[in-house]
Design an enzyme around this catalytic site. Structure first.
Site, PDB file in Angstrom:
ATOM      1  CE1 TYR A 180      37.509  38.810  45.005  1.00 24.07           C
ATOM      2  CE2 TYR A 180      36.175  40.253  46.753  1.00 24.07           C
ATOM      3  CZ  TYR A 180      36.389  39.021  45.982  1.00 24.07           C
ATOM      4  OH  TYR A 180      35.770  37.828  46.271  1.00 24.07           O
ATOM      5  CE  LYS A 229      41.860  28.313  33.327  1.00 22.60           C
ATOM      6  NZ  LYS A 229      41.380  26.803  33.348  1.00 22.60           N
ATOM      7  CG  ASP A 261      40.254  24.192  35.454  1.00 23.94           C
ATOM      8  OD1 ASP A 261      41.279  24.066  35.964  1.00 23.94           O
ATOM      9  OD2 ASP A 261      40.287  24.312  33.986  1.00 23.94           O
ATOM     10  CG  ASP A 285      34.998  35.003  47.190  1.00 28.07           C
ATOM     11  OD1 ASP A 285      34.412  34.853  48.370  1.00 28.07           O
ATOM     12  OD2 ASP A 285      34.111  35.398  46.338  1.00 28.07           O
ATOM     13  CG  ASP A 289      31.634  30.598  49.755  1.00 27.23           C
ATOM     14  OD1 ASP A 289      31.849  31.218  50.510  1.00 27.23           O
ATOM     15  OD2 ASP A 289      30.399  31.077  49.196  1.00 27.23           O
TER      16      ASP A 289
HETATM   17  C1  IPM Z   1      34.207  36.931  51.347  1.00 27.53           C
HETATM   18  C2  IPM Z   1      32.940  37.549  51.099  1.00 27.53           C
HETATM   19  C3  IPM Z   1      33.645  38.843  50.553  1.00 27.53           C
HETATM   20  C4  IPM Z   1      34.382  38.586  49.469  1.00 27.53           C
HETATM   21  C5  IPM Z   1      32.484  39.805  49.963  1.00 27.53           C
HETATM   22  C6  IPM Z   1      31.522  40.132  51.073  1.00 27.53           C
HETATM   23  C7  IPM Z   1      33.059  41.008  49.539  1.00 27.53           C
HETATM   24  O1  IPM Z   1      32.359  36.701  49.992  1.00 27.53           O
HETATM   25  O2  IPM Z   1      34.669  37.181  52.610  1.00 27.53           O
HETATM   26  O3  IPM Z   1      34.291  35.814  51.285  1.00 27.53           O
HETATM   27  O4  IPM Z   1      34.081  38.274  48.211  1.00 27.53           O
HETATM   28  O5  IPM Z   1      35.723  38.771  49.837  1.00 27.53           O
HETATM   29 MG    MG Z   2      33.308  34.840  49.710  1.00 21.25          MG
END
Ligand code: IPM
Ligand code: MG
Length: 394
Positions: A180, A229, A261, A285, A289
């Protein structure tokens, strides 16, 4: 916040006197002093303003019940700031955030294929504001808890025999390094376009997040799974070494390593095996999710982004969902639970945080659901009604 500073300093030094500490704490806080809490809010884009409004409602109910003095100041970030100020985050907004005790955020960004914000250069887009804020406030530790509520087991996409075991995972994501924030560029070489992103970590960046991970594990089931990784990446090999060095100071915490993975696979195969997952920015990240989805809905998951002080930024793990914005159907629970994390981590108000979490449990138990977690026999409610139900139960 004006609970006497000397008392906090004293308490930090005498952690072992927890019994006495608890008593004196409540004496100061509840009997003689009103906590004055200054919170910067970032409603943001999409469903952001709706969900933040409900988190404020719940916090106001907390303030009323427990006698705290809340002061909210809104700032713009993301698309809202681009529209009003021409950039995704202004210096003035950063200064306002820094001056507060904590920041509560909704969500930022729009539809990446259709919104004009995504015609702008990358450093002028909504997400650039969030990344800049994380970096400016040095918020290197991102805590993303993924908990399966028994009431939402029907919404869990995993097989019954897997979800029956339940899970309670804390993803500790490094937030201010890695891909990032590494050098990036897009060039044309001999008529061929080439894009470069750099994944870089130094040992200090790894050490400080690892220490936080082990500290958090001590308050939980004392198990850290460090995810990398290391079979391919140098940055992961350094990550693994440094995490092992830190682990020496935590002999009471069990450490294991897992390739990213494999971790993605294990999260859907046997999520109950995890306690703390410690990982770098990009892996965190993606895995967070995935972890949120197996809880039934990404609309349930809060997060805290912390630096070395008590200051933190609290936001739901989900995005701005522009497709459902302004229709009062979003789920405000992740933002409300983020506010609970704020009470716990920035303000040391465990009882109040417990009350918010209990209100969420109660509302779910009573069968109220927003559309994303709706199942048969439950009562469908919108965003604002869900917020009022939660506030009433504080
Ligand atoms: C998160 C989001 C952010 C990230 C984006 C919006 C930049 O996906 O907070 O997980 O990738 O960190
Ligand atoms: Mg995210």
């Amino acid at each position: 916040m004006y609970v006497p500073v000397f008392w906090y300093l004293f308490k930090e030094r005498h952690r072992k006197m927890s019994f006495l500490s608890g008593r004196i704490d409540s004496f100061f806080k509840k009997e003689y002093f009103i906590m004055k809490l200054s919170i910067t809010c970032i409603p943001g884009d999409g469903i952001g303003p709706e969900i933040v409004a409900q988190a404020k409602n719940v916090l106001n109910a907390v303030a009323e019940k427990y006698g705290h003095d809340l002061c909210f100041t809104d700032i713009l970030m993301g698309g809202a700031s681009i529209d009003a100020c021409g950039e995704p985050l202004t210096e003035e907004a950063i200064a306002t955030a820094k001056a507060a005790d904590a920041v509560l955020m909704g969500s930022i960004g729009g539809n990446t294929s259709t919104s004009p914000w995504y015609q702008l250069p990358p450093d002028k887009r909504p997400e650039a504001g969030l990344l800049r804020l994380r970096k400016s406030l040095n918020l290197f530790a991102n805590l993303r808890p993924a908990l399966l509520y028994q009431e939402l087991r029907a919404a869990c996409p995993l097989k019954e025999e897997i979800s029956a075991a339940g899970f309670d995972i804390m993803i500790m994501r490094e937030l201010t390094g890695g891909l990032y924030f590494g050098e990036r560029r897009t060039v044309v070489e001999n008529g061929v376009r080439r894009a470069v992103d750099t994944l870089t970590y130094d040992e200090n960046e790894i050490r400080r997040i690892a220490v936080k991970g082990f500290e958090i594990a001590r308050k939980r089931k004392r198990k850290v799974t460090s995810v990398d990784k290391a079979n391919v990446l140098d940055s992961s090999r350094l990550w693994r070494k440094v995490v092992e060095e830190v682990a020496v100071d935590y002999p009471d915490v069990e450490l294991s390593h897992m390739l990213v993975d494999n971790c993605a696979m294990q999260l859907v195969k046997d999520p109950a095996q995890f306690d703390v997952i410690l990982t770098e920015n990009m892996f965190g990240d993606i895995l967070s999710d995935e972890a949120s989805m197996i809880t039934g809905s990404i609309g349930m998951l809060p997060s805290a982004s912390l630096n070395d002080t008590r200051f933190g930024l609290y936001e739901p793990s989900h995005g701005s969902a522009p497709d459902i914005a302004g229709r009062d159907i979003a789920n405000p629970i992740a933002t409300v639970l983020s506010a609970a994390m704020m009470l716990r981590y920035s303000f040391d108000l465990d009882q109040e945080a417990d009350a918010v979490e209990a209100a969420v449990q109660a509302v779910l138990k009573e069968g109220y659901r927003t559309a994303d977690i709706m199942s048969e026999g439950c009562t469908l409610v919108g965003c604002s009604r869900m917020g009022s139900l939660l506030a009433e139960r504080i």
